[in-house]
Design an enzyme around this catalytic site. Structure first.
Site, PDB file in Angstrom:
ATOM      1  N   CYS A 116     -10.121 -13.885   4.069  1.00  0.00           N
ATOM      2  CA  CYS A 116      -8.679 -14.040   4.345  1.00  0.00           C
ATOM      3  C   CYS A 116      -8.183 -13.118   5.469  1.00  0.00           C
ATOM      4  CB  CYS A 116      -7.870 -13.825   3.077  1.00  0.00           C
ATOM      5  SG  CYS A 116      -8.321 -12.363   2.137  1.00  0.00           S
ATOM      6  N   HIS A 153      -1.051 -11.263   3.882  1.00  0.00           N
ATOM      7  CA  HIS A 153      -1.691 -10.059   4.409  1.00  0.00           C
ATOM      8  C   HIS A 153      -1.083  -9.728   5.771  1.00  0.00           C
ATOM      9  CE1 HIS A 153      -4.356 -10.454   1.155  1.00  0.00           C
ATOM     10  NE2 HIS A 153      -5.492 -10.709   1.750  1.00  0.00           N
TER      11      HIS A 153
END
Lengths: 338, 338, 338, 338
Positions: B150, B233
């Site tokens: 990710c 994120h």
């Protein structure tokens, strides 16, 4: 031994509260005068300050009453040492006046931090910066000594014992606590469960102050981000040194950074505490250490190519603010007498 | 046009849920088979999945029943395309079997990501990595294609249009959401109001995957930190290029990164969305964009010395996980047919 | 005076940690034996416990080594007093054995709380419940005394001095901290920025334990909700009394609830601290008081029709768990000797 | 069919933003005029509003420019319907003026909520309260209709179908989201990881408005607590009815509460959604439902003695604020024409 009477300006803000808490049972200092904004004048600290710290307000400061700032009153009380937790815009006006009136001002405000007569002092890092005061007519004349910006403080302390390796480049990304913005500071709607990758003028401060305090000519690459923890700034750091350095040399430099020669009450036995656990330091340790919040915690040291990386934690309110100023006063008085 | 029937393995985990949500109204794909751990077999998705996403479970997936993984059953149903949201230790065993049984596996698991026959594909970044499948007997034989980690995904996308400037060094500090650790993942006691500067093997993944996907020989200096936001994120990045580059060149490269030639349904018109606001991107935008969670958001571009810095935001569950795998399947089928 | 040697069972859990912290500098007790699950046997507390409390692990417990539970070893060490922070399913098996082996068990587990030979003791509320031990062959024979459920403890203490008004009905809604679920306890994905209006068996415990401890025949209407704060349970309460009561009578009863006759070290001078501020008590005060976390804080007293309402705060780990058990041991030894 | 042009006053606040979002694709209404505080006049919504909602700002409102409130301009534009998200102190001045200038004001402000000519309308609960407008010279003359306080709205809707059982007493404890305090609202330092058991005047509002809206003579015992979730108010409720009622009767009354006769676009098919899961409703579902945020969710129904308890969730910004006002306008126009 009689304690030295001190004043705390801006005693109700969150940094002011840390001054009050730390000075409430200080070995050398005794709070004799506190100020706050006008509506509070005459009220007592215990009744009127909205206490934000994660432990109880000490009983022995509750009765102290807010007073208007009055230089002759300070003088009459025999107060020379003034701690300033004033907002920058107020400090900009008041601190030069205090200096002109011959007070010794230890300030957390950034207002005068870039004045050429004002040292940015971190005792264990640049004690020599105090010399700047000598040319200013001390002890007859007053002066202002500031502590560094909270993020810079942690970084400067962690890098201080590594200066000997020749610091060329510093990359630093910060994870800064909510309390760093003061009170009321951030809206809960903005920061709860969120991250804000911007703190006004913070990156510029890191660049300027870090190099000035460490006395180095390095390139600094900072990003500052606000994170939803209440206390404690975390920083990830990559440093390039002129010399070849490995992890052990870095850890060793931190472990041996003792500074006993300073011999001031609020400096921890080990100003830098290296944490060998794989997932530390963490902000929940912000008030750990002795005195609480005073050590800079480091960890996760790694070598990649020709760079050393590490993570640090600094208590933004204690070592990075009020506690730093108190250490400054201690160091000054140690050297020049009270 | 008839839709292509697909299977979702590990449909109840948080990445599995994103697969289910995104495939519930997909233009090309139709969920025909889902698996979960044994106690759930026979129960329906709506009754038994503990839904964690910040919007409602689509009605049209509620009736789908969990089944045991059965290759002949998949074949009978005419399913070739299998999406895997399996835990790594399960994927390590199951995905090679699926490949051996001639299924086309699009996986989010890291289990086979470093197998030399398995491309780590991000369509708009390294579409050519699909060629690796060609030598493996396709279309008779099966294969595994994974999406990237990710954190890597966001960084690789943001750097893709900057490769032309010659990437030499990348410093990246991550601010990674709780959901990245899956469910139950992190204890609330560990992460509430705290930061954890360590995510197992994450820094190694960034180093290895970033260079492999971008096809570059750069030095990468990562630190990975878990932050108390649920989704999205954030990453702060400093890059050194071989060429002299300024902020405008970087922003321009992002703005012009269109990739219309890919022509796949889940790729946003602009895979990189540059946000000019001073304090953005922020994780609360994680599910913004069209399709939601698919663009990588960038901002705060700065030039310091010979380096360019910026901040990026990637939805760790969509673009950085299930959504990435769905794009991979779309891109593969676009090129080689369903 | 020599201290009484004690054992702590389950010393690594979050309640176990509070036992360790409170006993580390206790006036009467001294930790001489600690247990944890098998993989920890032989390791030292400082190296192996994952410390969760919001202040530092005391230095003087770091060296203590985990041992296997061994009744003869306990005997040899001269240990009679055993504090249990065991998980309920373990306590169910171990605590009866300890009793059978003549140990004095002060337990936080709910396992034996409804055993007819086991008092649920809160010293300042139902000191007489200790009499139950007398028929059990003490001092030759062992016994188990438990503290109450954490939510009940706060409510029972706040209501204790109001019993004289005749309690008929109690409505209570709880706002319970994350730490109440132990470690790892709640997934951060479930509780971050969320509320969960259900805590297994908690409402039943409030109903049963409250009436038993207060010795009253009231109707109790509880709802229990998990909230995203780490420490401290808040409760909103409405009580109907047989007598006509006003706010001042309630506040007066709390203020005069001194219990000096108990004379045990860990009981605060004022077990109930009434907070007159309009928006208090708040969980951020959880560890306030002396000893920290021991008082129950009350506030926002109101009279509506024939009912009195108020808000209370109890530290779920201290007064509501380990601290309660330590008070129980102190009270028992005060009465019957060590 | 041409849409009805409407104005939104105070369009940048968090309730104003919900008006903008909901009206951006409304079947009957079309935003033709928006106001904000003076410095924003002339700027466009997309450039200048600090968007706080957990999904993206709709594209079709970004170009709308803030204007000064000008009654003749509104008239020229053919606007009769004005939605007010003004702060109470501004509403107190502006809303009577709007009424005097013959506008139809649908307000979320509490300013005029207790004016005897102003109905507090929740269409599915007290549609008859609109009759109050009839004596005020409509359609020539203007009027103000307000929605209820956010906490009251959820409670009134959940209790509406239970009125037939005869409501005698209502105990309600609220768990209220941060967004209920507006922007900037709460300081993150006050509410992060904390609970604040006080919301100014909220308990009084619950008492007064609930009885007025339901048209009942019950005793109401409220406590209001601010909790650290962003969206969605949870409430625990205990009700005493004149009749004997069991859980099934309550659930049945909710399930059958359809209100199709109202036939307005923003009323969900089921205004009350009963959730049978043991640990729901939860605030993370705040924007679930169709339209999102419009149903009131109930759960955890219990009978204890002669009382029924339950938990409810209401979206404080949608059903409890802007969405409620939009439903009011729809219901009014349905009955009296646009």
């Amino acid at each position: 031994m009689e304690k030295i009477k001190v004043a705390v300006l801006g005693a109700t803000g969150i940094v002011g509260q840390v001054f009050m808490w730390m000075l409430s049972n200080h070995r050398q200092f005794e709070i004799a005068f506190i100020t706050a904004s006008s509506p509070r004048i005459g009220k007592s600290y215990g009744d009127d300050a909205r206490w934000m710290l994660p432990f109880e307000m000490p009983d022995n400061i509750k009765h102290i009453k807010f007073e208007e700032l009055d230089y002759s009153k300070l003088e009459k009380l025999g107060i020379k040492v003034v701690f300033s937790a004033l907002l920058s815009e107020v400090a900009m006006r008041v601190e030069p006046e205090l200096r002109a009136n011959n007070f010794w001002v230890f300030s957390n405000a950034s207002a005068l931090r870039y004045d050429e007569n004002v040292p940015i002092l971190i005792p264990e890092v640049n004690i020599e910066s105090m010399d700047l005061i000598m040319g200013q007519g001390f002890p007859e004349k007053g002066f202002v000594i500031t502590n560094a910006n909270c993020s810079v403080t942690g970084l400067a302390v962690a890098l201080a014992p590594l200066r000997k390796f020749g610091i060329k480049e510093v990359f630093v990304s910060t994870y800064q606590a909510i309390s760093g913005a003061g009170y009321p500071g951030l809206s809960a709607l903005d920061i709860s469960g969120n991250l804000i990758p911007y703190i006004k003028e913070e990156e510029e401060k890191i660049d300027i102050e870090l190099k000035k305090i460490l006395g180095i000519e390095a390139d600094v690459f900072p990003y500052c981000v606000r994170t939803p923890n209440l206390f404690g700034h975390l920083e990830t750091v990559w440093v390039k040194f002129r010399e070849s350095v490995n992890e052990d040399a870095v850890i060793g430099a931190w472990e041996n950074f003792k500074m006993e020669e300073l011999d001031i009450p609020s400096l921890p036995q080990k100003p830098i505490v290296y944490d060998k656990r794989v997932d530390f330091p963490q902000p929940k340790m912000s008030f750990f250490g002795n005195p609480p919040g005073m050590p800079v915690f480091t960890g996760r040291v790694r070598k990649e190519k020709d760079r050393i990386g590490f993570v640090l934690l600094v208590n933004n309110l204690v070592k990075g603010a009020a506690g730093g100023s108190i250490q400054n006063a201690e160091a000054f008085i140690k050297r020049f007498g009270g």
